[in-house]
Design an enzyme around this catalytic site. Structure first.
Site, PDB file in Angstrom:
ATOM      1  N   ALA A 275       5.850   3.704  12.645  1.00  0.00           N
ATOM      2  CA  ALA A 275       5.727   2.966  11.387  1.00  0.00           C
ATOM      3  C   ALA A 275       4.995   3.836  10.389  1.00  0.00           C
ATOM      4  O   ALA A 275       4.224   4.731  10.752  1.00  0.00           O
ATOM      5  CB  ALA A 275       4.994   1.645  11.584  1.00  0.00           C
ATOM      6  N   SER A 276       5.255   3.560   9.116  1.00  0.00           N
ATOM      7  CA  SER A 276       4.602   4.321   8.060  1.00  0.00           C
ATOM      8  C   SER A 276       4.304   3.385   6.911  1.00  0.00           C
ATOM      9  O   SER A 276       5.125   2.543   6.551  1.00  0.00           O
ATOM     10  CB  SER A 276       5.520   5.457   7.605  1.00  0.00           C
ATOM     11  OG  SER A 276       4.857   6.298   6.697  1.00  0.00           O
ATOM     12  N   SER A 278       1.625   2.788   3.075  1.00  0.00           N
ATOM     13  CA  SER A 278       1.100   3.469   1.901  1.00  0.00           C
ATOM     14  C   SER A 278      -0.127   4.299   2.230  1.00  0.00           C
ATOM     15  O   SER A 278      -0.381   5.313   1.590  1.00  0.00           O
ATOM     16  CB  SER A 278       0.727   2.430   0.833  1.00  0.00           C
ATOM     17  OG  SER A 278       1.834   1.650   0.491  1.00  0.00           O
ATOM     18  N   TYR A 279      -0.912   3.862   3.218  1.00  0.00           N
ATOM     19  CA  TYR A 279      -2.210   4.488   3.451  1.00  0.00           C
ATOM     20  C   TYR A 279      -2.339   5.162   4.804  1.00  0.00           C
ATOM     21  O   TYR A 279      -3.371   5.734   5.117  1.00  0.00           O
ATOM     22  CB  TYR A 279      -3.319   3.440   3.289  1.00  0.00           C
ATOM     23  CG  TYR A 279      -3.292   2.812   1.928  1.00  0.00           C
ATOM     24  CD1 TYR A 279      -3.779   3.494   0.825  1.00  0.00           C
ATOM     25  CD2 TYR A 279      -2.754   1.536   1.740  1.00  0.00           C
ATOM     26  CE1 TYR A 279      -3.734   2.933  -0.438  1.00  0.00           C
ATOM     27  CE2 TYR A 279      -2.700   0.969   0.474  1.00  0.00           C
ATOM     28  CZ  TYR A 279      -3.191   1.669  -0.612  1.00  0.00           C
ATOM     29  OH  TYR A 279      -3.141   1.120  -1.853  1.00  0.00           O
ATOM     30  N   GLY A 280      -1.299   5.086   5.627  1.00  0.00           N
ATOM     31  CA  GLY A 280      -1.413   5.713   6.930  1.00  0.00           C
ATOM     32  C   GLY A 280      -0.122   5.622   7.724  1.00  0.00           C
ATOM     33  O   GLY A 280       0.874   5.067   7.271  1.00  0.00           O
ATOM     34  N   ASP A 281      -0.162   6.201   8.913  1.00  0.00           N
ATOM     35  CA  ASP A 281       1.002   6.220   9.793  1.00  0.00           C
ATOM     36  C   ASP A 281       0.604   5.736  11.183  1.00  0.00           C
ATOM     37  O   ASP A 281      -0.551   5.883  11.599  1.00  0.00           O
ATOM     38  CB  ASP A 281       1.554   7.640   9.899  1.00  0.00           C
ATOM     39  CG  ASP A 281       1.993   8.181   8.546  1.00  0.00           C
ATOM     40  OD1 ASP A 281       2.866   7.565   7.928  1.00  0.00           O
ATOM     41  OD2 ASP A 281       1.429   9.209   8.103  1.00  0.00           O
ATOM     42  N   LEU A 282       1.573   5.167  11.882  1.00  0.00           N
ATOM     43  CA  LEU A 282       1.335   4.644  13.218  1.00  0.00           C
ATOM     44  C   LEU A 282       2.176   5.415  14.221  1.00  0.00           C
ATOM     45  O   LEU A 282       3.381   5.598  14.020  1.00  0.00           O
ATOM     46  CB  LEU A 282       1.691   3.157  13.269  1.00  0.00           C
ATOM     47  CG  LEU A 282       1.322   2.452  14.565  1.00  0.00           C
ATOM     48  CD1 LEU A 282      -0.173   2.176  14.622  1.00  0.00           C
ATOM     49  CD2 LEU A 282       2.092   1.148  14.698  1.00  0.00           C
ATOM     50  N   LYS A 295      -3.299   4.643  14.992  1.00  0.00           N
ATOM     51  CA  LYS A 295      -3.158   4.415  13.553  1.00  0.00           C
ATOM     52  C   LYS A 295      -4.006   5.442  12.816  1.00  0.00           C
ATOM     53  O   LYS A 295      -5.231   5.458  12.937  1.00  0.00           O
ATOM     54  CB  LYS A 295      -3.598   2.986  13.203  1.00  0.00           C
ATOM     55  CG  LYS A 295      -3.348   2.637  11.752  1.00  0.00           C
ATOM     56  CD  LYS A 295      -3.238   1.143  11.528  1.00  0.00           C
ATOM     57  CE  LYS A 295      -4.465   0.375  11.981  1.00  0.00           C
ATOM     58  NZ  LYS A 295      -4.367  -1.049  11.654  1.00  0.00           N
ATOM     59  N   ASP A 389      -5.954 -12.088   7.313  1.00  0.00           N
ATOM     60  CA  ASP A 389      -4.631 -11.522   7.024  1.00  0.00           C
ATOM     61  C   ASP A 389      -3.644 -11.892   8.131  1.00  0.00           C
ATOM     62  O   ASP A 389      -2.876 -11.054   8.600  1.00  0.00           O
ATOM     63  CB  ASP A 389      -4.739  -9.997   6.880  1.00  0.00           C
ATOM     64  CG  ASP A 389      -3.517  -9.396   6.182  1.00  0.00           C
ATOM     65  OD1 ASP A 389      -2.768 -10.154   5.540  1.00  0.00           O
ATOM     66  OD2 ASP A 389      -3.317  -8.173   6.294  1.00  0.00           O
TER      67      ASP A 389
END
Length: 548
Positions: A275-276, A278-282, A295, A389
């Protein structure tokens, strides 16, 4: 910590895609690209006809095309091409925002809305102000007409005024994109007594934002005063909206001296990216031969706010231990390599199952999922943790289809008073008191659970025909809620309505929700057993009849 992509999805899940879905997405992207080109050409034509000096520059055409390309496809879908000058304004604002000293850049103007049932020709005949930069959702047009009629009833205008466009203010912001930016901007507008009637938020592919709000609550003739007051309020807010301080070399996480959770980055083995955002990648990976989800924050996007959110997630996750909460393994807290390591959830997210794989939960399975979520949330609330959230993207499934609550980037330990303020979370699932920046408590999670339960029941995205901000306006101002299917189990429908009541104190606790769901599950199980017995009996008697 929230890492949102274009589908509002995040978490540690296994990538799962099918070729028909991929083909549809590719076709949609091609259609969007063609539409973007058409809009670009039309805007360029209109700007040339207007004879604006900027258009004469040899680099203007490329600059305009770059403007469309740096923004998401829906910008071209939503923008009003008849107002080509607005596209130019947006381009200038984004360019000004590239200089740190200018941020945030904003523009204020009066606009007039075409009410429901009003013709465009009538609009241009009577209008003295331009329309908004983006097409309005139907609820805004209806709101305008309703407000205009109210003016007539109150004697504030003549009998013909209900047929005239009603002026409102449009405020456009541009700055560097950052976590909770929309929260800061909506809070700023709320502080000035402005009611958001329509909102459009865009993030560029190079880290900037363009946020457009149509608001009411300010005298039409005092636009300059509104502009001045906005500038003063932004100055008073200081660093949250302006540039932050320099980053520390180490993210400080409170510790009790017992937990050992700092991970040596060199011991992490990275596999495929799943997964990708706006602020990081998994990534899927391994740590000491254990399958893990990693993460990783993008160094170029890390600021003080991001570090604070990262520290909060680690602080909370290291304390929780429950079979329905994703297991925290450790974290790397030395920039630029900031990452959180958790167990890998091979079943993916509930969001992906429902909206990407187009899966459907039958009632018994739906109840099992809802019970798992309730158990996890009940545990968090018993430990004074408010998730803030809760949504389908933050609910992950393991290989045994056990659902676990994940992503604690915006979670908070409940303060002594029991109530908290400041907007967070994702608008489609957000409780009205959180949207309105009112004090809130754990019952905000209950509201979000109600929306998730509806999502499980329908396999649809909440308020799918509205943007997230339009949905938020509807929830607060119109009491908007998703429509409960007529064939829903009556007790499940009643639980839904209880969870999303406007008044937080009227909503049940998760202990009550869990009890209700378990009772429904027992009823459904008994009904299923009875049907199986009936079927077995009818088969037995039919055999007897055939033998005679």
């Amino acid at each position: 910590m929230a890492m949102e992509d274009a589908t509002e999805s995040c978490g540690s899940w296994a990538a799962a895609d099918s070729s028909p879905v991929h083909t549809r997405q590719k076709l949609m992207q091609q259609q969007q690209q063609r539409h973007k080109l058409d809009v670009y050409n039309e805007v360029l034509r209109r700007l040339r006809e207007a004879g604006l000096p900027e258009v004469q520059s040899p680099s203007f055409e490329d600059g305009l095309w770059n403007h469309f390309n740096r923004l998401p496809a829906r910008y071209a879908l939503d923008v009003n091409v008849e107002r080509a000058e607005d596209v130019l304004t947006h381009k200038k604002l984004l360019e000004l925002a590239e200089e740190p000293a200018n941020r945030p850049v904003f523009a204020v103007r009066l606009v007039q809305i075409i009410g429901e049932g009003q013709s465009t020709s009538n609009y241009f005949k009577h209008s003295v102000h331009p329309p908004p930069a983006f097409g309005s959702s139907p609820n805004l047009g209806a709101l305008v007409l309703e407000a205009s009629k109210q003016d007539v009833e109150d004697g504030d205008s003549d009998a013909n005024s209900a047929h005239l466009p009603r002026p409102m203010h449009e405020i456009t912001f541009s700055t560097n994109d950052k976590p909770k930016l929309l929260s800061l901007l909506t809070s700023l507008l709320g502080e000035l007594g402005l009611n958001i009637q329509e909102a459009h938020a865009f993030s560029t592919n190079d880290g900037y934002s363009l946020d457009v709000f149509v608001v009411e609550g300010w005298p039409y003739e005092e636009t300059e005063q509104l502009r001045d007051l906005l500038q003063k309020e932004i100055h008073k807010m200081g660093s949250p909206l302006r540039e932050g301080n320099s980053l520390p070399e180490h993210v400080q996480i409170p510790t009790d001296g017992i937990d050992v959770w700092e991970i040596d980055f060199q011991l992490l083995k990275f596999g495929n990216k799943v997964a990708s955002g706006s602020y990081g990648d998994l990534y899927r990976g391994t740590y000491h031969s254990q399958d893990v989800a990693i993460k990783v924050l993008r160094p170029e996007r890390v600021n003080i706010d991001m570090q604070r959110e990262f520290a909060q997630e680690v602080f909370i996750m290291r304390k929780v231990r429950h079979k329905n909460v994703v297991q925290f393994i450790g974290a790397c807290t030395r920039p630029p390599k900031l990452c959180i390591v958790t167990e890998f959830m091979s079943g993916g997210s509930v969001y992906d199952y429902l909206h990407k794989q187009k899966g459907i939960f039958k009632l018994p399975a739906l109840l099992r999922v809802a019970i798992d979520i309730s158990k996890g949330m009940n545990y968090l609330h018993q430990n004074n943790i408010i998730h803030r959230d809760l949504k389908a993207a933050n609910l992950l499934m393991d290989e045994n289809e056990v659902v676990k609550v994940a992503d604690f980037g915006v979670a908070r330990v409940k303060v002594e008073s029991g109530v908290m303020t400041a907007e967070t979370g994702t608008y489609r699932w957000m409780a009205p008191e959180v949207i309105e920046h009112k004090p809130y408590d754990h019952k905000a999670d209950v509201f979000s659970f109600g929306i998730v339960l509806w999502e499980l029941l329908t396999a649809k995205l909440p308020y799918e025909y509205l943007t997230p901000l339009q949905a938020a306006v509807g929830v607060v101002q119109k009491g908007l809620r998703p429509t409960i299917p007529k064939n829903a189990h009556p007790k499940l429908a009643a639980l839904l309505e209880g969870c999303w009541k406007q008044e937080p104190t009227d909503r049940p606790d998760f202990s009550e929700i869990l009890e209700t769901l378990q009772h429904i599950a027992k009823e459904v199980g008994e009904e299923s057993d009875d049907r199986r017995k009936e079927k077995s009996s009818s088969g037995f008697f039919s055999v007897l009849r055939r033998n005679h």
